[in-house]
Design an enzyme around this catalytic site. Structure first.
Site, short mmCIF file in Angstrom:
data_model
loop_
_atom_site.label_atom_id
_atom_site.label_comp_id
_atom_site.label_asym_id
_atom_site.label_seq_id
_atom_site.Cartn_x
_atom_site.Cartn_y
_atom_site.Cartn_z
N ASP A 155 -20.83 61.65 42.17
CA ASP A 155 -20.90 62.93 42.87
C ASP A 155 -20.38 64.11 42.06
O ASP A 155 -20.52 65.25 42.49
CB ASP A 155 -20.08 62.85 44.16
CG ASP A 155 -20.81 62.03 45.20
OD1 ASP A 155 -22.04 62.16 45.27
OD2 ASP A 155 -20.15 61.26 45.92
N HIS B 78 -13.16 55.79 42.09
CA HIS B 78 -14.14 54.97 42.78
C HIS B 78 -13.49 53.64 43.13
O HIS B 78 -12.70 53.12 42.34
CB HIS B 78 -15.37 54.73 41.89
CG HIS B 78 -16.55 54.26 42.66
ND1 HIS B 78 -16.74 52.95 42.98
CD2 HIS B 78 -17.59 54.94 43.21
CE1 HIS B 78 -17.86 52.84 43.67
NE2 HIS B 78 -18.39 54.02 43.83
N1 ACO Z 1 -7.66 62.39 42.93
C1 ACO Z 1 -6.35 62.13 42.76
N2 ACO Z 1 -5.79 60.90 42.87
C2 ACO Z 1 -6.63 59.89 43.17
C3 ACO Z 1 -8.01 60.09 43.36
C4 ACO Z 1 -8.53 61.39 43.24
N3 ACO Z 1 -9.82 61.65 43.41
N4 ACO Z 1 -8.59 58.90 43.67
C5 ACO Z 1 -7.63 57.99 43.65
N5 ACO Z 1 -6.42 58.60 43.34
C6 ACO Z 1 -5.13 57.93 43.16
C7 ACO Z 1 -4.50 57.52 44.49
O1 ACO Z 1 -3.66 58.55 45.01
C8 ACO Z 1 -3.76 56.29 44.11
O2 ACO Z 1 -2.57 56.67 43.44
P1 ACO Z 1 -1.22 55.80 43.62
O3 ACO Z 1 -1.56 54.42 43.12
O4 ACO Z 1 -0.21 56.52 42.82
O5 ACO Z 1 -0.94 55.80 45.11
C9 ACO Z 1 -4.65 55.62 43.05
O6 ACO Z 1 -5.38 56.70 42.46
C10 ACO Z 1 -5.62 54.59 43.64
O7 ACO Z 1 -6.38 55.25 44.65
P2 ACO Z 1 -6.92 54.58 45.97
O8 ACO Z 1 -6.92 55.62 47.07
O9 ACO Z 1 -6.17 53.30 46.24
O10 ACO Z 1 -8.39 54.22 45.57
P3 ACO Z 1 -9.50 53.77 46.58
O11 ACO Z 1 -10.29 52.76 45.88
O12 ACO Z 1 -8.94 53.40 47.92
O13 ACO Z 1 -10.33 55.12 46.82
C11 ACO Z 1 -11.93 56.81 46.54
C12 ACO Z 1 -11.52 55.38 46.17
C13 ACO Z 1 -11.93 56.98 48.08
C14 ACO Z 1 -13.32 57.08 46.03
C15 ACO Z 1 -10.90 57.80 45.92
O14 ACO Z 1 -10.89 57.64 44.51
C16 ACO Z 1 -11.19 59.25 46.30
O15 ACO Z 1 -10.75 59.69 47.36
N6 ACO Z 1 -11.93 60.00 45.42
C17 ACO Z 1 -12.29 61.36 45.75
C18 ACO Z 1 -13.46 61.37 46.72
C19 ACO Z 1 -14.76 60.97 46.05
O16 ACO Z 1 -15.10 61.48 44.99
N7 ACO Z 1 -15.50 60.10 46.72
C20 ACO Z 1 -16.81 59.66 46.25
C21 ACO Z 1 -16.79 58.22 45.89
S1 ACO Z 1 -18.34 57.74 45.22
C22 ACO Z 1 -19.34 57.55 46.57
O17 ACO Z 1 -18.94 57.30 47.66
C23 ACO Z 1 -20.71 57.77 46.33
#
Ligand code: ACO
Length: 428
Positions: free
Chosen positions: A365, A308
Site C-alpha cells: 500500500d 506486514h
Molecule cells: N509503524 C510503526 N511501528 C510499527 C508498524 C508501523 N507501521 N508496524 C509494526 N510496528 C511495530 C509495532 O509497534 C511492534 O513494535 P514492538 O515490538 O516494539 O511492540 C512491532 O513493530 C511488531 O508489530 P505488530 O503490530 O506486532 O505487527 P503485526 O504483524 O501485528 O501488524 C500490521 C502488521 C497491522 C500490518 C502493522 O505493521 C501495521 O499496522 N502497519 C501499518 C498499516 C498498514 O500499512 N497496513 C497494511 C498492511 S498490508 C495489507 O493489508 C494489504
C-alpha cells in the site's frame, strides 16, 4: 497437505504425552495437526490474530514472508505482474490454471454479458448516501446481489457458485464506478462491452475525462498490474473473513460482502487511503521527516504502508509498484509531490534501526495511493480498487472451501479469563 503421518511431534503435559502428526507442505514447510488436542488433553491453544494457525489446507497462493516470495498457483508474482493481464490472473487464481486462448475468450465474454446491473439495483445504489464511504456502499450493494440473483445462492451447487462467480466478477466494477459517479454528482455510465475489463472500468468511472493516448495506455496498464498484484494473498484478514462467513454455508455474495467490510479497515486494505492521508498531513503541517519518524517511534502513530504480518522483508508487490509509480510520474505533466515525499520517507525509515530491527519494510500500500491519486481517483476509492483486485482471491477461497472434504464451520475456542460464577444481586 502431505499425508505423511510418519512425522510427529510430542506434546508433554500433566496428563501424559500426546503425539501430533506433522504435515509437510509443497515447499517443505511443516504444519502440526491439532485436531485431537482438545479431545485428548482438554486443552486449547491461544494464538491471538491466528499468527501461528493454519485454518485450512490451500492450493491457491504461496507466500514466504522472510524471502519476499509470493506465487499464485505456483507462478511468481513478478512474472504475472509483467506478462499476465488481470483477467488471465483472475482465471488462474479462480480455476487453477492459466487460461488457453479459447477459455480466456469465453471467460471474458461471460463477464461482458453480465456486466450490467438490474435497474432496481441501480436505483438502490443511487438511494444510498452519496457521500458515504464507497467501501460501505459497495459492501451493501454486493450483499444485495444475493437478493437480486437468488438462483445462485446455494454454496453446495457448483453450477450456482460458478454463476455467482461470473456475476460478482462482472458486476463489481460497474457497482464501484456507479458509486464513484454518484459521489461526484455525475450520471452513471453503462458498461461498454466493446472494451476490455480494465478499460471498461476506467471508462465507467471517468467517462470522457479518462486519459487517452500514451498516458491512457499507461494508466490502463498500471490499473491492470495493480489489480494483478492484489489478486490474492492467502489467508489475510478479508479472505479469512470470506472463509469464516462461507463456512456457515452463507452464500458467496454475503461472504464476499463481509470480505469487503474486513478489507475496509486501516490495518488492512484501508491502509492505502491512510498512507495518502499521512503524506498529506506531513506536507500540510510542514513537519520534517525526521520529526515525523520520531513521533512514530514514540508510538503516537504508525507509519502507514510499512510493516506486514507475513513479510519480514520487502513485500514483493511493493517493488513492482514502486517501478510503476516512477514510470507514471515520469510521464505525467503534473507529477505528484507526494511521490517525492514518499520516496524520502521510505529512505529515512529504512536507515532507522527502529524499522530495520523490527523488519518493517514498505508494503503493497505504500505507493499504490500515490499512483491512484495521480490517475484522478479520490482517496476514498483506493480501497475499492483493492477490492476489485482481491475479488478473484475471495472467490477462489470460497470455492476451494466449499469442496474441501476437511471443511467444518469456523468456530474458534477462547481462553476464558472473566468472572467465575457469582450470585445475582439480592439472590442470597
Ligand atoms: N509503524 C510503526 N511501528 C510499527 C508498524 C508501523 N507501521 N508496524 C509494526 N510496528 C511495530 C509495532 O509497534 C511492534 O513494535 P514492538 O515490538 O516494539 O511492540 C512491532 O513493530 C511488531 O508489530 P505488530 O503490530 O506486532 O505487527 P503485526 O504483524 O501485528 O501488524 C500490521 C502488521 C497491522 C500490518 C502493522 O505493521 C501495521 O499496522 N502497519 C501499518 C498499516 C498498514 O500499512 N497496513 C497494511 C498492511 S498490508 C495489507 O493489508 C494489504
Amino acid at each position: 497437505m502431505s499425508d505423511d503421518k510418519e512425522r510427529t511431534v510430542e506434546l508433554h503435559y500433566e496428563g501424559g504425552v500426546l503425539k501430533l502428526p506433522v504435515f509437510t507442505g509443497t515447499e517443505g514447510e511443516s504444519t502440526i495437526e491439532l485436531k485431537t488436542l482438545l479431545g485428548s488433553t482438554g486443552m486449547t491453544t491461544l494464538d491471538p490474530g491466528f499468527g501461528n494457525t493454519a485454518s485450512c489446507s490451500s492450493k491457491i497462493t504461496y507466500i514466504d514472508g522472510a524471502a519476499g516470495i509470493l506465487r499464485y498457483r505456483g507462478y511468481p508474482i513478478e512474472d504475472l505482474a509483467v506478462h499476465s493481464t488481470f483477467l488471465e490472473t483472475a482465471y488462474l487464481v479462480i480455476y487453477g490454471e492459466l487460461p488457453e486462448p479459447g477459455q480466456l475468450k469465453e471467460f471474458s465474454e461471460k463477464l461482458r454479458d453480465n456486466s450490467d446491473i438490474p435497474a432496481e439495483m441501480g436505483a438502490f445504489i443511487d438511494a444510498m448516501p452519496r457521500n458515504g464511504h464507497p467501501m460501505t456502499l459497495i459492501a451493501s450493494a454486493v450483499n444485495t446481489l444475493a437478493a437480486y440473483y437468488d438462483d445462485s445462492v446455494d454454496p453446495g451447487d457448483e453450477n450456482q457458485v460458478e454463476l455467482a462467480t461470473i456475476r460478482l466478477m462482472a458486476k463489481l466494477p460497474t457497482i464501484a464506478a456507479r458509486i464513484y459517479r454518484n459521489s461526484i454528482g455525475e450520471a452513471p455510465i453503462a458498461p461498454d462491452t466493446s472494451l476490455d475489463y480494465v478499460d471498461n472500468f476506467i471508462r465507467m468511472t471517468f467517462g470522457d475525462k479518462a486519459p487517452t493516448g500514451e498516458l491512457g495506455e499507461l494508466f490502463n496498464k498500471a490499473v491492470g498490474m495493480l489489480l494483478v498484484l492484489h489478486a490474492d494473498h492467502e489467508l489475510n484478514c478479508s479472505t479469512a473473513t470470506v472463509r469464516v462467513v462461507g463456512s456457515s454455508l452463507a452464500d458467496i455474495y454475503s461472504s464476499v460482502s463481509a470480505g469487503i467490510n474486513a478489507l475496509s479497515g486501516p490495518s488492512h486494505g484501508g491502509a492505502n487511503q491512510a498512507v495518502l492521508e499521512m503524506l498529506e498531513e506531513i506536507r500540510d503541517s510542514g513537519i520534517s521527516i525526521e520529526d515525523f519518524l520520531e513521533k512514530v517511534k514514540a508510538r503516537e502513530m504508525r507509519l502507514m504502508g510499512f510493516g506486514h504480518r507475513v513479510y519480514k522483508n520487502f513485500d514483493p508487490r511493493s517493488k513492482e509498484i514502486k517501478v510503476l509509480a516512477s514510470q507514471i510520474l515520469d510521464r505525467h505533466e503534473n507529477p505528484d509531490e507526494l511521490f517525492a515525499l514518499a520516496l524520502k520517507l521510505e529512505a529515512a525509515a529504512l536507515q532507522d534501526s527502529y524499522f530495520t530491527e523490527r523488519k518493517l519494510y514498505p508494503n503493497v500500500d505504500f505507493y499504490t495511493g500515490v499512483i491512484y491519486r495521480t490517475m484522478g481517483f479520490p482517496t476514498n476509492m483506493f480501497t475499492v480498487l483493492f477490492a476489485i483486485g482481491r475479488l478473484p482471491g475471495w472467490v477462489a477461497h470460497f470455492r476451494e472451501q466449499a469442496v474441501d472434504p476437511a471443511f467444518r464451520i469456523a468456530r474458534p475456542r477462547q481462553h476464558y479469563i472473566g468472572a467465575a460464577e457469582r450470585r445475582y444481586p439480592g439472590q442470597g
